[in-house]
Design a protein around this motif. Structure first.
Motif, mmCIF file in Angstrom:
data_model
loop_
_atom_site.group_PDB
_atom_site.id
_atom_site.type_symbol
_atom_site.label_atom_id
_atom_site.label_comp_id
_atom_site.label_asym_id
_atom_site.label_seq_id
_atom_site.Cartn_x
_atom_site.Cartn_y
_atom_site.Cartn_z
ATOM 1 N N GLN A 114 0.829 -1.209 0.000
ATOM 2 C CA GLN A 114 0.000 0.000 0.000
ATOM 3 C C GLN A 114 0.864 1.261 0.000
ATOM 4 O O GLN A 114 0.577 2.220 -0.698
ATOM 5 N N GLN A 117 2.232 2.232 -3.289
ATOM 6 C CA GLN A 117 1.275 3.016 -4.096
ATOM 7 C C GLN A 117 1.253 4.473 -3.628
ATOM 8 O O GLN A 117 1.150 5.384 -4.432
ATOM 9 N N THR A 118 1.334 4.651 -2.319
ATOM 10 C CA THR A 118 1.335 6.025 -1.795
ATOM 11 C C THR A 118 2.544 6.794 -2.328
ATOM 12 O O THR A 118 2.418 7.939 -2.752
ATOM 13 N N LEU A 120 4.180 6.252 -5.066
ATOM 14 C CA LEU A 120 4.040 6.507 -6.501
ATOM 15 C C LEU A 120 3.029 7.619 -6.768
ATOM 16 O O LEU A 120 3.132 8.354 -7.737
ATOM 17 N N ARG A 121 2.055 7.725 -5.892
ATOM 18 C CA ARG A 121 1.041 8.765 -6.055
ATOM 19 C C ARG A 121 1.585 10.120 -5.597
ATOM 20 O O ARG A 121 1.434 11.124 -6.258
ATOM 21 N N GLN A 122 2.235 10.121 -4.441
ATOM 22 C CA GLN A 122 2.641 11.412 -3.856
ATOM 23 C C GLN A 122 3.996 11.905 -4.351
ATOM 24 O O GLN A 122 4.331 13.064 -4.166
ATOM 25 N N ARG A 123 4.780 11.018 -4.900
ATOM 26 C CA ARG A 123 6.098 11.383 -5.461
ATOM 27 C C ARG A 123 6.910 12.277 -4.524
ATOM 28 O O ARG A 123 7.207 11.890 -3.423
ATOM 29 N N TYR A 126 5.892 12.638 -0.724
ATOM 30 C CA TYR A 126 5.710 11.515 0.199
ATOM 31 C C TYR A 126 6.338 11.875 1.549
ATOM 32 O O TYR A 126 7.533 12.154 1.631
ATOM 33 N N LYS A 505 -1.741 -1.216 -10.465
ATOM 34 C CA LYS A 505 -1.643 -1.242 -9.002
ATOM 35 C C LYS A 505 -1.397 -2.672 -8.520
ATOM 36 O O LYS A 505 -2.049 -3.611 -8.991
ATOM 37 N N GLN A 575 8.058 -0.476 -10.704
ATOM 38 C CA GLN A 575 7.441 0.396 -9.702
ATOM 39 C C GLN A 575 8.388 0.652 -8.526
ATOM 40 O O GLN A 575 8.457 1.758 -7.992
ATOM 41 N N TYR A 582 12.046 8.554 -6.977
ATOM 42 C CA TYR A 582 11.357 9.714 -6.378
ATOM 43 C C TYR A 582 12.032 10.119 -5.077
ATOM 44 O O TYR A 582 12.222 11.296 -4.787
#
Ligand code: ARG
Length: 586
Positions: A114, A117-118, A120-123, A126, A505, A575, A582
């Motif tokens: 999880q 994914q966070t 990758l979303r927040q880059r 984070y 995902k 991923q 990042y």
């Protein structure tokens, strides 16, 4: 996560107390007061440095055992059994275990997936904490003295100060970066005296020409010459003092020459700040406080905290073993100490900071202890005052010294770093594919990045031995090594994009091998590391972390195919590569 675990422990402890499982222990036992809640700050949780201690651990059982007759092992097992009964929302941990007075927490694979994914979303965000009001922080860093070249001595304050600024900003603090320039003091009496002698009696045009052509080197030379002349003619000292008095009175001529010294210096300093990407919100030099210092002096006198001593004014520090500090010299001029105190007052009034950090060399420790004690005696607002007392930067022969005339100009060192990186690049295969402007840009990033990283990678209290081999080492704990890892990630990502690798995902239960887990366990801890590095004023912890992350990634890359792996593995590994990139980039 550190906070989550602290809260879980706090809850578990409360439950255990309620159930009377810990006889002799109550909420107040830890909080040394009648608080209703056990303060989180008293529940210490650390990021584990060894796998056998889980991802995080706490020594809370030890602390409680110390306060009761219960053995730490027993406390540990009571707390873990309480912890297991607290619903966590999502399943954060695969295991919580008590060992020898510690409680170890292991992150679950679902949580790890999880968090991937966070990331990758927040880059780049984070772990970023949105600023809250009431969390202002002043950082006093760099703060070189004008009329001298920017020596290597101020490099550390500049780089570490900026890093603390960045760390705290990321943690939701409103940082105010202030370059407390050393632009006032009796030494300007000397310089004004010397410069005035140069131009005295000359025509306006000649005067202008002489002044325009002055360099910092000239100022340095004049300063040294003055002290030579002083040996033969001790009464010159009075003349210099007189000029400083005139400066403090803001007399036109004195002020004009002083301004020249300032602008000369700032030109060089700004070149260096640009090279190093250093920014300030304010550059309020000591000169700004010279009048405020006199007003403050009246407050100090009214409070009965100033004392006459041999024609000077001093402040004593009863109830401490500190020697008195000089407020006003016997010739009536203000001191570094008094101006610094005026700066505290000004900062408190203007920004209402919760904390002021001074990133200044350890040789000024006494000064800051006196300063902080003075703030206490004056009973100003509550503010946490911190002196980050950094060690020296030495060359192999000893200290980089300015007094012995071996001035090491920082600008020269920085340009040397860039030149050395160019040389390194010339040896590399890649260089053939680069345009000359690309080469320049890269040499800059490697050289300057190498120096900054090298400085940051030491705990501030340690001395640094300046060593080019270490700074530009492509394989060890160095800036270039981290940059190399980032570039490797980046090139994989580019190829993956070209090949159209899909980054769906990852589902709950996706299988991860041992090394993927190791990498992921490291990646997800970035926010915690930033938190601890900020709290301990220790950017070197972030360096350790990033070095470790880079090593793990490079190992992983050597062990496993990424783009040539099966479809499922490929997506997962790309991923992981993205997430690594990042975090390294941030
Ligand atoms: N200019 C001083 C020096 O170079 C450092 C000033 C540090 N900051 C302060 N508020 N005292 O030694």
């Amino acid at each position: 996560m550190l906070l989550v675990i602290q809260q879980l422990l706090q809850q578990a402890l409360k439950n255990a107390i309620q159930k009377q499982l810990l006889p002799g222990f109550s909420v107040t036992s830890l909080s040394n007061g009648d608080k209703r809640e056990i303060p989180l700050s008293l529940i210490s949780v650390e990021i584990s440095d060894k796998e056998e201690f889980g991802d995080y651990n706490s020594n809370l059982p030890f602390r409680i055992a110390e306060l009761t007759n219960i053995a730490p092992e027993k406390v540990g097992s009571i707390l873990t059994s309480e912890l297991r009964q607290i619903p966590q929302g999502d399943d954060l941990f695969s295991q919580i275990e008590a060992t020898k007075g510690y409680i170890n927490f292991y992150l679950s694979s679902d949580y790890l997936l999880q968090s991937l994914q966070t990331i990758l979303r927040q880059r780049d965000r984070y772990g970023y904490v949105i600023p809250k009001t009431g969390r202002n922080l002043v950082i006093d860093y760099s703060s070189p003295n004008i009329a001298k070249s920017f020596g290597i001595g101020h490099l550390r304050s500049t780089v570490v100060g900026q890093a603390l600024y960045n760390l705290y900003s990321y943690r939701g603090w409103k940082c105010i970066g202030d370059n407390h320039l050393g632009d006032w003091g009796t030494q300007f009496g000397v310089l004004i005296y010397q410069i005035n002698r140069l131009i005295e009696g000359k025509s306006r045009r000649d005067q202008k020409e002489i002044l325009q052509n002055l360099t910092i080197k000239d100022l340095e030379r004049m300063y040294v010459e003055f002290h030579k002349q002083l040996e033969e003619n001790p009464q010159l000292k009075e003349q210099a003092k007189e000029w400083f008095r005139r400066l403090e009175k803001r007399e036109k001529k004195a002020l004009q020459i002083w301004k020249l010294c300032l602008s000369l210096s700032l030109r060089e300093f700004n070149r260096i700040y640009k090279l190093l990407s250093i920014k300030f919100d304010y550059s309020i030099g000591e000169s700004f406080y010279s009048r405020k210092a006199r007003i403050l002096l009246r407050e100090i006198q009214k409070k009965g905290l100033a004392k006459k001593s041999e024609g000077a004014l001093i402040m004593e520090f009863p109830d401490s073993n500190l020697p008195p500090a000089l407020l006003l010299k016997s010739d009536g001029s203000t001191t570094y100490f008094l101006r610094d105190l005026a700066a505290v007052k000004y900062r408190l009034k203007k920004w209402h900071p919760k904390m002021i950090i001074y990133e200044v060399g350890a040789d000024q420790s006494l000064h800051f202890r006196q300063l902080f004690q003075a703030v206490k005696l004056l009973k100003w607002d509550e503010v946490k005052l911190v002196h980050i007392a950094h060690g020296l930067i030495r060359d192999k022969e000893g200290k980089f010294s300015t007094r012995l005339g071996r001035t090491i100009s920082l600008e020269k060192v920085l340009n040397e770093a860039i030149r050395k990186s160019e040389e390194l690049m010339e040896k590399s295969e890649t260089k053939r594919r680069l345009s000359s402007s690309e080469k320049k840009e890269i040499a800059h990033a490697i050289g300057i990045g190498g120096i900054k990283y090298n400085i940051l990678s030491y705990h501030y209290s340690k001395d640094i031995i300046f060593d080019w081999e270490k700074i530009l080492n492509l394989q060890g704990n160095s800036g270039p090594y981290l940059q190399y890892t980032y570039v490797r990630c980046y090139s994989i990502i580019q190829k993956a994009q070209k090949e159209g690798v899909r980054l769906g995902k990852l589902k709950k239960g996706t299988s991860l091998n041992k090394d993927e887990i190791a990498l992921l366990r490291t990646l997800v801890k970035f926010p915690d590391v930033v938190q601890v590095a900020a709290e301990k004023f220790a950017p070197n912890l972030l360096c350790d972390y990033l070095y470790n992350l880079s090593s793990l990634y490079n190992y992983f890359y050597q062990q496993f195919p990424i783009l040539k792996a099966s479809e499922e593995d490929r997506s997962k590994r790309v991923q992981l590569t993205l997430a690594t990139s990042y975090i390294l980039r941030k």
